[in-house]
Design a protein around this motif. Structure first.
Motif, mmCIF file in Angstrom:
data_model
loop_
_atom_site.group_PDB
_atom_site.id
_atom_site.type_symbol
_atom_site.label_atom_id
_atom_site.label_comp_id
_atom_site.label_asym_id
_atom_site.label_seq_id
_atom_site.Cartn_x
_atom_site.Cartn_y
_atom_site.Cartn_z
ATOM 1 N N ALA A 1 -8.368 -5.379 10.551
ATOM 2 C CA ALA A 1 -9.732 -4.898 10.314
ATOM 3 C C ALA A 1 -9.875 -4.233 8.949
ATOM 4 O O ALA A 1 -10.885 -3.619 8.668
ATOM 5 N N GLY A 2 -8.867 -4.348 8.105
ATOM 6 C CA GLY A 2 -8.895 -3.698 6.800
ATOM 7 C C GLY A 2 -9.694 -4.488 5.776
ATOM 8 O O GLY A 2 -9.854 -5.700 5.879
ATOM 9 N N LYS A 3 -10.187 -3.772 4.772
ATOM 10 C CA LYS A 3 -10.953 -4.383 3.685
ATOM 11 C C LYS A 3 -10.313 -4.045 2.347
ATOM 12 O O LYS A 3 -9.683 -3.006 2.200
ATOM 13 N N ILE A 4 -10.509 -4.927 1.385
ATOM 14 C CA ILE A 4 -10.058 -4.690 0.025
ATOM 15 C C ILE A 4 -11.288 -4.276 -0.775
ATOM 16 O O ILE A 4 -12.316 -4.955 -0.742
ATOM 17 N N LEU A 5 -11.184 -3.147 -1.456
ATOM 18 C CA LEU A 5 -12.288 -2.590 -2.218
ATOM 19 C C LEU A 5 -11.996 -2.679 -3.711
ATOM 20 O O LEU A 5 -10.842 -2.567 -4.122
ATOM 21 N N LEU A 6 -13.045 -2.830 -4.486
ATOM 22 C CA LEU A 6 -12.956 -2.751 -5.940
ATOM 23 C C LEU A 6 -13.901 -1.639 -6.368
ATOM 24 O O LEU A 6 -15.097 -1.693 -6.082
ATOM 25 N N ILE A 7 -13.335 -0.620 -7.007
ATOM 26 C CA ILE A 7 -14.132 0.519 -7.464
ATOM 27 C C ILE A 7 -14.128 0.508 -8.986
ATOM 28 O O ILE A 7 -13.078 0.364 -9.605
ATOM 29 N N ASN A 8 -15.305 0.655 -9.568
ATOM 30 C CA ASN A 8 -15.429 0.633 -11.022
ATOM 31 C C ASN A 8 -16.151 1.887 -11.516
ATOM 32 O O ASN A 8 -17.274 1.836 -11.969
ATOM 33 N N ASN A 9 -15.477 3.032 -11.363
ATOM 34 C CA ASN A 9 -15.949 4.253 -12.005
ATOM 35 C C ASN A 9 -14.735 4.964 -12.590
ATOM 36 O O ASN A 9 -13.605 4.695 -12.197
ATOM 37 N N ILE B 1 -17.402 -2.125 -4.270
ATOM 38 C CA ILE B 1 -17.758 -3.312 -3.495
ATOM 39 C C ILE B 1 -16.563 -3.725 -2.639
ATOM 40 O O ILE B 1 -15.415 -3.430 -2.974
ATOM 41 N N ILE B 2 -16.852 -4.381 -1.537
ATOM 42 C CA ILE B 2 -15.813 -4.955 -0.678
ATOM 43 C C ILE B 2 -15.562 -6.370 -1.188
ATOM 44 O O ILE B 2 -16.473 -7.191 -1.200
ATOM 45 N N ILE B 3 -14.333 -6.639 -1.622
ATOM 46 C CA ILE B 3 -14.037 -7.948 -2.220
ATOM 47 C C ILE B 3 -13.179 -8.842 -1.342
ATOM 48 O O ILE B 3 -12.956 -10.004 -1.681
ATOM 49 N N GLY B 4 -12.697 -8.334 -0.208
ATOM 50 C CA GLY B 4 -11.856 -9.171 0.648
ATOM 51 C C GLY B 4 -11.433 -8.429 1.891
ATOM 52 O O GLY B 4 -11.863 -7.304 2.151
ATOM 53 N N ASN B 5 -10.562 -9.080 2.671
ATOM 54 C CA ASN B 5 -10.078 -8.468 3.902
ATOM 55 C C ASN B 5 -8.628 -8.850 4.168
ATOM 56 O O ASN B 5 -8.100 -9.813 3.611
ATOM 57 N N VAL C 1 0.866 -1.172 0.000
ATOM 58 C CA VAL C 1 0.000 0.000 0.000
ATOM 59 C C VAL C 1 0.908 1.228 0.000
ATOM 60 O O VAL C 1 1.476 1.587 1.035
ATOM 61 N N ASP C 2 1.042 1.821 -1.164
ATOM 62 C CA ASP C 2 1.947 2.947 -1.352
ATOM 63 C C ASP C 2 1.630 4.105 -0.405
ATOM 64 O O ASP C 2 2.535 4.674 0.207
ATOM 65 N N GLY C 3 0.357 4.447 -0.261
ATOM 66 C CA GLY C 3 -0.038 5.567 0.589
ATOM 67 C C GLY C 3 0.301 5.381 2.057
ATOM 68 O O GLY C 3 0.368 6.349 2.815
ATOM 69 N N LEU C 4 0.531 4.141 2.475
ATOM 70 C CA LEU C 4 0.906 3.839 3.851
ATOM 71 C C LEU C 4 2.361 3.404 3.960
ATOM 72 O O LEU C 4 2.880 3.204 5.055
ATOM 73 N N ASP C 5 2.999 3.201 2.795
ATOM 74 C CA ASP C 5 4.374 2.701 2.727
ATOM 75 C C ASP C 5 4.539 1.439 3.575
ATOM 76 O O ASP C 5 5.437 1.339 4.409
ATOM 77 N N THR C 6 3.626 0.489 3.348
ATOM 78 C CA THR C 6 3.669 -0.748 4.117
ATOM 79 C C THR C 6 3.097 -1.912 3.322
ATOM 80 O O THR C 6 2.365 -1.721 2.356
ATOM 81 N N LEU C 7 3.439 -3.122 3.750
ATOM 82 C CA LEU C 7 2.857 -4.336 3.200
ATOM 83 C C LEU C 7 1.711 -4.766 4.100
ATOM 84 O O LEU C 7 1.810 -4.693 5.327
ATOM 85 N N VAL C 8 0.622 -5.230 3.484
ATOM 86 C CA VAL C 8 -0.563 -5.681 4.210
ATOM 87 C C VAL C 8 -0.794 -7.148 3.867
ATOM 88 O O VAL C 8 -0.680 -7.545 2.709
ATOM 89 N N CYS C 9 -1.123 -7.943 4.861
ATOM 90 C CA CYS C 9 -1.317 -9.386 4.690
ATOM 91 C C CYS C 9 -2.757 -9.688 4.262
ATOM 92 O O CYS C 9 -3.702 -9.383 4.989
ATOM 93 N N LEU C 10 -2.914 -10.283 3.087
ATOM 94 C CA LEU C 10 -4.235 -10.666 2.577
ATOM 95 C C LEU C 10 -4.738 -11.898 3.314
ATOM 96 O O LEU C 10 -4.023 -12.885 3.431
ATOM 97 N N GLN C 11 -5.971 -11.839 3.792
ATOM 98 C CA GLN C 11 -6.555 -13.007 4.447
ATOM 99 C C GLN C 11 -7.461 -13.775 3.489
ATOM 100 O O GLN C 11 -7.296 -14.973 3.315
ATOM 101 N N ALA C 12 -8.450 -13.086 2.883
ATOM 102 C CA ALA C 12 -9.413 -13.787 2.024
ATOM 103 C C ALA C 12 -10.006 -12.835 0.999
ATOM 104 O O ALA C 12 -10.112 -11.636 1.226
ATOM 105 N N VAL D 1 -8.301 -1.226 -7.429
ATOM 106 C CA VAL D 1 -8.388 -1.930 -6.147
ATOM 107 C C VAL D 1 -7.781 -1.023 -5.085
ATOM 108 O O VAL D 1 -6.709 -0.433 -5.281
ATOM 109 N N TYR D 2 -8.477 -0.937 -3.957
ATOM 110 C CA TYR D 2 -8.071 -0.053 -2.866
ATOM 111 C C TYR D 2 -8.025 -0.817 -1.550
ATOM 112 O O TYR D 2 -8.715 -1.819 -1.378
ATOM 113 N N PHE D 3 -7.233 -0.301 -0.609
ATOM 114 C CA PHE D 3 -7.209 -0.823 0.749
ATOM 115 C C PHE D 3 -7.917 0.175 1.644
ATOM 116 O O PHE D 3 -7.614 1.365 1.645
#
Length: 150
Positions: A98-106, A90-94, A50-61, A112-114
């Motif tokens: 407590a973070g969520k993975i978002l998919l925005i289509n506009n 839409i929320i496509i994962g976590n 996540v560039d905006g946080l300058d960190t790696l995030v662990c994908l769960q599902a 894809v966003y965190f």
């Protein structure tokens, strides 16, 4: 990146979901649902940057459709969070917190966003806690890093 999926989404389920959310989801994500219907990475603890946080995030599902486990269901997450989501989102994962993975289509924000819902990372705050990760779902999956690469 190899995914252990939850089966295959039915075309009718995908169409019904698109109707429910009110927009067409991107083709690369639709194909992922048809092939895997959500899932986890075959290698545990895969991360995304996540560039905006300058960190790696662990994908769960990654979530799917018509699943017995409602905690992994796309529609359930959309219903619960509809008021907090951007347009065509839409929320496509976590992640593993407590973070969520978002998919925005506009056109303005496609990708894809965190969503750092719990504001666990600096500089997240109540006003700013959504960060772009990838320009498409396909590039998000391709950008996942296995632990030994980190």
């Amino acid at each position: 990146m190899s995914i252990t999926g939850y089966g295959k989404a039915r075309e009718e389920a995908v169409n019904n979901f698109q109707e429910f959310v009110g927009f067409e989801i991107p083709e690369d994500y639709k194909q992922f649902l048809f092939k895997h219907n959500g899932g986890t990475t075959t290698v545990q603890n895969c991360k995304f940057y996540v560039d905006g946080l300058d960190t790696l995030v662990c994908l769960q599902a990654l979530y799917g459709l018509e699943l017995i486990d409602k905690e992994l269901d796309l529609q359930k997450w959309h219903e619960e969070n509809r008021e907090d989501l951007h347009k065509n989102c839409i929320i496509i994962g976590n992640d593993t917190c407590a973070g969520k993975i978002l998919l925005i289509n506009n056109e303005e924000e496609k990708g894809v966003y965190f969503w750092d819902q719990g504001w666990y990372s600096d500089p997240s705050s109540q006003d700013e806690n959504i960060y772009k990760v990838a320009s498409s779902f396909k590039s998000f999956i391709e950008g996942l890093k296995v632990p030994e690469e980190i």
